[in-house]
Motif scaffolding. Structure first.
Motif, PDB file in Angstrom:
ATOM      1  N   MET A 198     -52.248  11.491 -15.742  1.00  0.00           N
ATOM      2  CA  MET A 198     -50.723  11.915 -16.181  1.00  0.00           C
ATOM      3  C   MET A 198     -51.135  12.801 -18.059  1.00  0.00           C
ATOM      4  O   MET A 198     -50.346  13.501 -18.730  1.00  0.00           O
ATOM      5  N   LYS A 199     -51.575  12.078 -18.335  1.00  0.00           N
ATOM      6  CA  LYS A 199     -52.075  12.161 -19.530  1.00  0.00           C
ATOM      7  C   LYS A 199     -52.530  13.848 -20.271  1.00  0.00           C
ATOM      8  O   LYS A 199     -52.306  14.521 -20.667  1.00  0.00           O
ATOM      9  N   LYS A 200     -53.546  14.098 -18.830  1.00  0.00           N
ATOM     10  CA  LYS A 200     -53.573  15.489 -18.864  1.00  0.00           C
ATOM     11  C   LYS A 200     -52.519  16.352 -18.622  1.00  0.00           C
ATOM     12  O   LYS A 200     -52.949  17.645 -19.091  1.00  0.00           O
ATOM     13  N   ALA A 201     -52.098  16.230 -18.038  1.00  0.00           N
ATOM     14  CA  ALA A 201     -51.149  17.295 -17.435  1.00  0.00           C
ATOM     15  C   ALA A 201     -49.824  17.492 -18.735  1.00  0.00           C
ATOM     16  O   ALA A 201     -49.097  18.652 -18.249  1.00  0.00           O
ATOM     17  N   GLY A 202     -49.874  16.573 -19.787  1.00  0.00           N
ATOM     18  CA  GLY A 202     -48.877  16.821 -20.286  1.00  0.00           C
ATOM     19  C   GLY A 202     -47.729  16.379 -19.522  1.00  0.00           C
ATOM     20  O   GLY A 202     -47.184  15.662 -18.551  1.00  0.00           O
ATOM     21  N   ILE A 203     -46.202  16.939 -20.780  1.00  0.00           N
ATOM     22  CA  ILE A 203     -45.273  16.387 -20.236  1.00  0.00           C
ATOM     23  C   ILE A 203     -44.907  16.947 -19.041  1.00  0.00           C
ATOM     24  O   ILE A 203     -44.031  16.621 -17.702  1.00  0.00           O
ATOM     25  N   LYS A 204     -44.892  18.456 -19.384  1.00  0.00           N
ATOM     26  CA  LYS A 204     -44.674  19.656 -18.562  1.00  0.00           C
ATOM     27  C   LYS A 204     -45.549  19.309 -17.086  1.00  0.00           C
ATOM     28  O   LYS A 204     -44.766  19.628 -16.020  1.00  0.00           O
ATOM     29  N   GLY A 205     -46.397  18.780 -16.705  1.00  0.00           N
ATOM     30  CA  GLY A 205     -47.428  18.562 -15.681  1.00  0.00           C
ATOM     31  C   GLY A 205     -46.121  18.213 -14.939  1.00  0.00           C
ATOM     32  O   GLY A 205     -46.891  17.859 -14.389  1.00  0.00           O
ATOM     33  N   GLN A 206     -46.014  16.371 -15.963  1.00  0.00           N
ATOM     34  CA  GLN A 206     -45.841  15.481 -15.322  1.00  0.00           C
ATOM     35  C   GLN A 206     -44.785  15.627 -14.168  1.00  0.00           C
ATOM     36  O   GLN A 206     -44.160  15.096 -13.723  1.00  0.00           O
ATOM     37  N   ILE A 207     -43.603  16.424 -14.620  1.00  0.00           N
ATOM     38  CA  ILE A 207     -42.455  17.200 -14.314  1.00  0.00           C
ATOM     39  C   ILE A 207     -42.800  17.766 -13.437  1.00  0.00           C
ATOM     40  O   ILE A 207     -41.797  17.617 -12.244  1.00  0.00           O
ATOM     41  N   MET A 208     -43.838  18.414 -12.992  1.00  0.00           N
ATOM     42  CA  MET A 208     -44.226  19.530 -11.461  1.00  0.00           C
ATOM     43  C   MET A 208     -44.526  18.694 -10.781  1.00  0.00           C
ATOM     44  O   MET A 208     -44.476  18.654  -9.309  1.00  0.00           O
ATOM     45  N   LEU A 209     -45.400  17.583 -11.735  1.00  0.00           N
ATOM     46  CA  LEU A 209     -46.153  16.655 -10.471  1.00  0.00           C
ATOM     47  C   LEU A 209     -45.032  15.632  -9.647  1.00  0.00           C
ATOM     48  O   LEU A 209     -45.109  15.512  -8.563  1.00  0.00           O
ATOM     49  N   ILE A 210     -43.463  15.302 -10.417  1.00  0.00           N
ATOM     50  CA  ILE A 210     -42.693  14.387  -9.903  1.00  0.00           C
ATOM     51  C   ILE A 210     -42.029  14.751  -8.227  1.00  0.00           C
ATOM     52  O   ILE A 210     -41.365  15.055  -7.729  1.00  0.00           O
ATOM     53  N   LEU A 211     -41.856  16.670  -9.695  1.00  0.00           N
ATOM     54  CA  LEU A 211     -41.048  16.930  -8.224  1.00  0.00           C
ATOM     55  C   LEU A 211     -42.046  17.933  -7.480  1.00  0.00           C
ATOM     56  O   LEU A 211     -41.280  17.373  -5.782  1.00  0.00           O
ATOM     57  N   PHE A 212     -43.226  18.328  -7.863  1.00  0.00           N
ATOM     58  CA  PHE A 212     -44.012  18.325  -6.053  1.00  0.00           C
ATOM     59  C   PHE A 212     -43.795  17.394  -4.881  1.00  0.00           C
ATOM     60  O   PHE A 212     -43.499  17.110  -3.898  1.00  0.00           O
ATOM     61  N   LEU A 213     -44.009  15.753  -5.492  1.00  0.00           N
ATOM     62  CA  LEU A 213     -43.771  14.734  -4.868  1.00  0.00           C
ATOM     63  C   LEU A 213     -42.170  14.306  -3.911  1.00  0.00           C
ATOM     64  O   LEU A 213     -41.977  13.717  -3.126  1.00  0.00           O
ATOM     65  N   VAL A 214     -41.119  14.992  -5.371  1.00  0.00           N
ATOM     66  CA  VAL A 214     -40.226  14.877  -4.334  1.00  0.00           C
ATOM     67  C   VAL A 214     -40.421  15.820  -3.819  1.00  0.00           C
ATOM     68  O   VAL A 214     -39.287  14.910  -1.757  1.00  0.00           O
ATOM     69  N   VAL A 215     -40.815  17.116  -3.600  1.00  0.00           N
ATOM     70  CA  VAL A 215     -40.478  18.171  -2.442  1.00  0.00           C
ATOM     71  C   VAL A 215     -41.018  17.331  -0.983  1.00  0.00           C
ATOM     72  O   VAL A 215     -41.202  16.848  -0.036  1.00  0.00           O
ATOM     73  N   LEU A 216     -42.670  16.695  -1.223  1.00  0.00           N
ATOM     74  CA  LEU A 216     -43.388  16.508  -0.484  1.00  0.00           C
ATOM     75  C   LEU A 216     -42.701  14.958   0.808  1.00  0.00           C
ATOM     76  O   LEU A 216     -43.185  15.324   1.601  1.00  0.00           O
ATOM     77  N   PHE A 217     -41.984  14.014  -0.617  1.00  0.00           N
ATOM     78  CA  PHE A 217     -41.427  13.333   0.800  1.00  0.00           C
ATOM     79  C   PHE A 217     -40.020  13.641   1.370  1.00  0.00           C
ATOM     80  O   PHE A 217     -40.215  12.941   2.325  1.00  0.00           O
ATOM     81  N   ILE A 218     -39.251  14.862   0.529  1.00  0.00           N
ATOM     82  CA  ILE A 218     -38.945  15.135   1.795  1.00  0.00           C
ATOM     83  C   ILE A 218     -38.876  15.780   2.910  1.00  0.00           C
ATOM     84  O   ILE A 218     -38.291  15.445   4.241  1.00  0.00           O
ATOM     85  N   ILE A 219     -40.183  16.708   2.722  1.00  0.00           N
ATOM     86  CA  ILE A 219     -40.563  17.658   4.495  1.00  0.00           C
ATOM     87  C   ILE A 219     -41.614  16.288   4.675  1.00  0.00           C
ATOM     88  O   ILE A 219     -40.673  16.144   6.030  1.00  0.00           O
ATOM     89  N   LEU A 220     -42.141  15.253   4.191  1.00  0.00           N
ATOM     90  CA  LEU A 220     -42.867  13.936   5.203  1.00  0.00           C
ATOM     91  C   LEU A 220     -41.298  13.044   6.055  1.00  0.00           C
ATOM     92  O   LEU A 220     -41.428  12.897   7.432  1.00  0.00           O
ATOM     93  N   PHE A 221     -39.912  13.074   5.659  1.00  0.00           N
ATOM     94  CA  PHE A 221     -38.878  12.348   5.946  1.00  0.00           C
ATOM     95  C   PHE A 221     -38.097  13.245   7.119  1.00  0.00           C
ATOM     96  O   PHE A 221     -37.865  12.835   8.146  1.00  0.00           O
ATOM     97  N   VAL A 222     -38.237  14.941   6.737  1.00  0.00           N
ATOM     98  CA  VAL A 222     -37.819  15.951   7.726  1.00  0.00           C
ATOM     99  C   VAL A 222     -38.532  15.637   8.793  1.00  0.00           C
ATOM    100  O   VAL A 222     -37.844  15.449   9.963  1.00  0.00           O
ATOM    101  N   LEU A 223     -39.846  16.127   8.873  1.00  0.00           N
ATOM    102  CA  LEU A 223     -40.975  15.762   9.981  1.00  0.00           C
ATOM    103  C   LEU A 223     -40.964  14.138  10.661  1.00  0.00           C
ATOM    104  O   LEU A 223     -40.726  14.729  12.098  1.00  0.00           O
ATOM    105  N   ASP A 224     -40.473  12.817   9.901  1.00  0.00           N
ATOM    106  CA  ASP A 224     -40.597  11.953  10.520  1.00  0.00           C
ATOM    107  C   ASP A 224     -38.781  11.790  11.591  1.00  0.00           C
ATOM    108  O   ASP A 224     -38.749  11.287  12.444  1.00  0.00           O
ATOM    109  N   ALA A 225     -37.739  12.963  10.892  1.00  0.00           N
ATOM    110  CA  ALA A 225     -36.834  12.896  11.910  1.00  0.00           C
ATOM    111  C   ALA A 225     -36.768  13.231  12.616  1.00  0.00           C
ATOM    112  O   ALA A 225     -36.006  13.167  13.748  1.00  0.00           O
ATOM    113  N   LEU A 226     -37.868  14.138  12.566  1.00  0.00           N
ATOM    114  CA  LEU A 226     -37.820  15.525  14.327  1.00  0.00           C
ATOM    115  C   LEU A 226     -38.425  14.813  15.362  1.00  0.00           C
ATOM    116  O   LEU A 226     -38.792  14.866  16.949  1.00  0.00           O
TER     117      LEU A 226
END
Length: 233
Positions: free
Chosen positions: A205-233
């Motif tokens: 997180m320190k190396k990524a900086g603020i912009k990198g942290q935001i991108m990482l959070i968005l990536f995790l959110v998208v990954l969570f949504i994908i996993l949730f959809v796949l689990d629902a199917l």
């Protein structure tokens, strides 16, 4: 653990039975004339029983000392420990009272025996009376020896049962100690791994900086949504 399953109460019940038998024998001893063979036999029996019960009480007291080091682990509290100590003290007092009375009675009977010997020198008995007395005493001694053998067998069985219960308690305590050691080791290992992961995440997180942290959070959110959809199917 209920009282019926607690090894302490199992052993305590056996010791209390031995104390009750000791009291019964003591009452017989009090009513038996001191100048008879039966009185001598009962005196020896009381000494043996006192020593056996005192040893059993000592062994039971050791389990209380072990439990007092960590009462919560054994499901006990100070009230229960105090109750057990009080019973140990009461048992000791009962046995000690019998032992003191027997010792005092033994001293008195010895003095009385010496007096009887001095008096008997002035008495004259016929040969027939002596023969009858010897035969009667011989029969009495044989009967007392048989009774003593039976009582010693019962005492030996009781000691063996108590020894078995004590061994079971020891094995259970050793097993619980091993489980606690293993659990402590696993918790320490898991804690070290968690600290390592936290440090790695903090470094990333320190190396990524603020912009990198935001991108990482968005990536995790998208990954969570994908996993949730796949689990629902």
């Amino acid at each position: 653990m209920s009282s019926a399953q607690d090894p302490f109460y199992i052993v305590r019940e056996e010791i209390q039975d031995s104390i009750d038998k000791l009291q019964t024998t003591f009452h017989r001893w009090e009513k038996t004339p001191s100048n008879t063979g039966e009185h001598v036999h009962l005196t020896k029996e009381l000494h043996t029983s006192c020593e056996s019960i005192e040893w059993q009480v000592d062994e039971l007291e050791k389990t209380i000392l072990v439990a007092s080091r960590d009462p919560a682990y054994y499901g006990l509290d100070e009230v229960e420990l105090s109750r057990r100590r009080n019973w140990i003290g009461s048992a000791r007092n009962q046995v000690a009272a019998v032992r003191r009375s027997v010792e005092k009675g033994k001293s008195n009977s010895t003095f009385s025996a010496h007096q009887d010997m001095g008096t008997s020198r002035s008495n004259h008995y016929t040969a027939q009376d002596n023969d009858d007395f010897i035969a009667s005493e011989s029969d009495r001694q044989l009967l007392l020896m048989r009774q003593q053998d039976e009582e010693l067998d019962e005492l030996s069985e009781s000691v063996q049962r108590i020894g078995g219960v004590g061994l079971t308690i020891h094995e259970e305590l050793s097993g619980q100690e091993r489980i606690l050691n293993d659990l402590s080791l696993e918790m320490e290992t898991t804690s070290n791994r968690l600290d390592f992961v936290q440090k790695r995440v903090a470094m990333v997180m320190k190396k990524a900086g603020i912009k990198g942290q935001i991108m990482l959070i968005l990536f995790l959110v998208v990954l969570f949504i994908i996993l949730f959809v796949l689990d629902a199917l």
